[in-house]
Motif scaffolding. Sequence first.
Motif, mmCIF file in Angstrom:
data_model
loop_
_atom_site.group_PDB
_atom_site.id
_atom_site.type_symbol
_atom_site.label_atom_id
_atom_site.label_comp_id
_atom_site.label_asym_id
_atom_site.label_seq_id
_atom_site.Cartn_x
_atom_site.Cartn_y
_atom_site.Cartn_z
ATOM 1 N N LEU A 16 0.839 -1.199 0.000
ATOM 2 C CA LEU A 16 0.000 0.000 0.000
ATOM 3 C C LEU A 16 0.873 1.247 0.000
ATOM 4 O O LEU A 16 1.914 1.273 0.653
ATOM 5 N N THR A 17 0.442 2.270 -0.707
ATOM 6 C CA THR A 17 1.159 3.545 -0.712
ATOM 7 C C THR A 17 0.381 4.556 0.133
ATOM 8 O O THR A 17 -0.719 4.954 -0.248
ATOM 9 N N PRO A 18 0.929 4.947 1.271
ATOM 10 C CA PRO A 18 0.230 5.946 2.107
ATOM 11 C C PRO A 18 0.434 7.360 1.567
ATOM 12 O O PRO A 18 1.502 7.682 1.036
ATOM 13 N N ASN A 23 -2.610 -2.727 -6.099
ATOM 14 C CA ASN A 23 -3.092 -2.304 -4.785
ATOM 15 C C ASN A 23 -2.213 -1.247 -4.129
ATOM 16 O O ASN A 23 -2.515 -0.771 -3.043
ATOM 17 N N SER A 24 -1.120 -0.915 -4.796
ATOM 18 C CA SER A 24 -0.267 0.192 -4.335
ATOM 19 C C SER A 24 -0.742 1.526 -4.909
ATOM 20 O O SER A 24 -0.068 2.541 -4.681
ATOM 21 N N GLU A 25 -1.852 1.517 -5.640
ATOM 22 C CA GLU A 25 -2.262 2.719 -6.394
ATOM 23 C C GLU A 25 -1.097 3.171 -7.280
ATOM 24 O O GLU A 25 -0.929 4.363 -7.545
ATOM 25 N N ALA A 26 -0.315 2.210 -7.745
ATOM 26 C CA ALA A 26 0.927 2.551 -8.450
ATOM 27 C C ALA A 26 0.677 3.263 -9.762
ATOM 28 O O ALA A 26 1.500 4.059 -10.208
ATOM 29 N N ALA A 71 -2.706 -8.743 -2.188
ATOM 30 C CA ALA A 71 -3.098 -7.498 -1.533
ATOM 31 C C ALA A 71 -3.214 -7.667 -0.030
ATOM 32 O O ALA A 71 -2.665 -6.869 0.748
ATOM 33 N N THR A 72 -3.916 -8.714 0.386
ATOM 34 C CA THR A 72 -4.190 -8.929 1.799
ATOM 35 C C THR A 72 -2.915 -9.123 2.608
ATOM 36 O O THR A 72 -2.935 -9.014 3.837
ATOM 37 N N ALA A 75 -10.337 -0.463 1.871
ATOM 38 C CA ALA A 75 -10.640 -1.264 3.067
ATOM 39 C C ALA A 75 -9.363 -1.546 3.859
ATOM 40 O O ALA A 75 -9.344 -1.438 5.096
ATOM 41 N N MET A 76 -8.285 -1.884 3.170
ATOM 42 C CA MET A 76 -7.034 -2.173 3.886
ATOM 43 C C MET A 76 -6.492 -0.910 4.540
ATOM 44 O O MET A 76 -6.024 -0.943 5.683
ATOM 45 N N LYS A 77 -6.559 0.196 3.818
ATOM 46 C CA LYS A 77 -6.084 1.456 4.415
ATOM 47 C C LYS A 77 -6.936 1.835 5.627
ATOM 48 O O LYS A 77 -6.422 2.332 6.636
#
Lengths: 310, 310
Positions: B14-16, B48-51, B215-216, B258-260
Amino acid sequence: MSGSKLRGVLSPVLTPFNADYSVSETRFLKHCKSLLEQNVGLAVFGTNSEANSLSVEEKIRLLDLLIDAGVPGDRLMPGTGCCALTDSIALTRHAVQRGCAGVLMLPPFYYKGVSDEGLFRNYAAIIDAVADERLRIYLYHIPPVSQVGISLALIERLLKAYPGTIAGVKDSSGDWSNTKAMLDTFQPEGFDVFAGSETFLLQTLRNGGAGCITATGNVNPAAISQLYATWQQDDADAQQAQLDAVRKAFQAHPMIAAMKHAIAWQSGDESWKTMRPPLQELSQEQAGKLESDLSALSFKIRNAAALSGL
Amino acid sequence: MSGSKLRGVLSPVLTPFNADYSVSETRFLKHCKSLLEQNVGLAVFGTNSEANSLSVEEKIRLLDLLIDAGVPGDRLMPGTGCCALTDSIALTRHAVQRGCAGVLMLPPFYYKGVSDEGLFRNYAAIIDAVADERLRIYLYHIPPVSQVGISLALIERLLKAYPGTIAGVKDSSGDWSNTKAMLDTFQPEGFDVFAGSETFLLQTLRNGGAGCITATGNVNPAAISQLYATWQQDDADAQQAQLDAVRKAFQAHPMIAAMKHAIAWQSGDESWKTMRPPLQELSQEQAGKLESDLSALSFKIRNAAALSGL
């Protein structure tokens, strides 16, 4: 900045490549000048420009090349919508600072099923970051390719939040009822609706629209801009039928490869056929059919020799 | 470079983001270190990193941040496949030069209906331009999002042309029969097949596969890597069932948001919720359901407090 010079016919300018897939800047500049001479504006970096196969850096370099060569900013509507918000901001900012009269902006297209709220935030973040009152955005609706579209509700919300900045739309849905709804709802407010191809040019003009932004403008510019100039004359429907016949010959194939093939063929410069991956040139069979269809129509690209980079 | 350390469980990190949508480098680094401590490798710059909402420049900066902080290259499989060939080359070259053990490569995804020939040329042009024998490419097949896939015929052709360089695949088709076909056809040649989520982890391992990229893994890393380590034990099916229950709670919503949300909730750092447009955070209703589903499972993110950037 005046939006008026962006009305009429524009073309997503083909991007010529060298054999090593680098951009052929010489051929690009020649082609742009030829289009301008035939009253076609430059929607560089569109879908038919293979623009999504170019980096932001390459697009900035090409834009600078045109402007430094004296191409007027008020005839330029570069595509500046990228997947990444930060890319869209950088490219849009550069286009505005270099004097482009407008930008044509795809929504971010990697993630599918995104909400209008998410798309609104994307456009809002770009507008707020560029923060330049000269910015004029033309929204680019092309769901068959991008798979992410611009709804009427999104246009309404953007127009309300950013009047003056949200300047118009290119509708490449291929769905006349959608173009008609945009014309009926937003054109009266001065929001300029461009048909996504010359197929709907006459209908768009008869419904008060601004013109068209069309791939075929690359190969048939004079005839398309002629219809724009004379659409109220008696022969308008006959002109439209003639444009449709030419387009049909190209549309029977992957459009970009077909247009590049025609230029290569008629200019005598084989390099024009080169496509950057993942796209590829026409097969021999497709090329043969295209040449015979165009010959049957007695179709010639005007001043084709001037497009040769040899 | 050895491919072996890339077997097992990896996660598209994930990318914050900060409130202004800039990347929160502090939180990113903390999260990466936490994943590594739980035996999860770093497939940074995945879907899922919004890359695809990050520029190449941003990705290069983040990769440098990790490596300069001592993250070992043999635990890194950055996503480097972009729309533009030139972007893919630049990012891939940088990843190899900085010592990444492999790269996960999307096909160019703007143009739809492209041919295997066009996709082959894309990968070939990247490999030829990077021209580094350390390069290991994992092909990324995710047709539900990219809309452009990697066929078995394309894998076969690439393996024949670039043995050693074409190292494996992540199959996010969600179609087990496709993963099975890849396992049966290519895994025996040493081509590493990764399931696209832990849903198929046990089945993939039982069929000789390399692991999963999931992702999970961002929120449930220890338990997923535990199944990888102990898949031949008697409780493997029970472990798989437990992983599936946790995934189901997240999958009921847009996964990234959801993960964020879960990290924000359990770390006490609200900033973690921020999504870069065009994606957006969970609604209040979605968030409430997620929290109650995770509570019912007694699910806790391990060391969540360490992910806080406050």
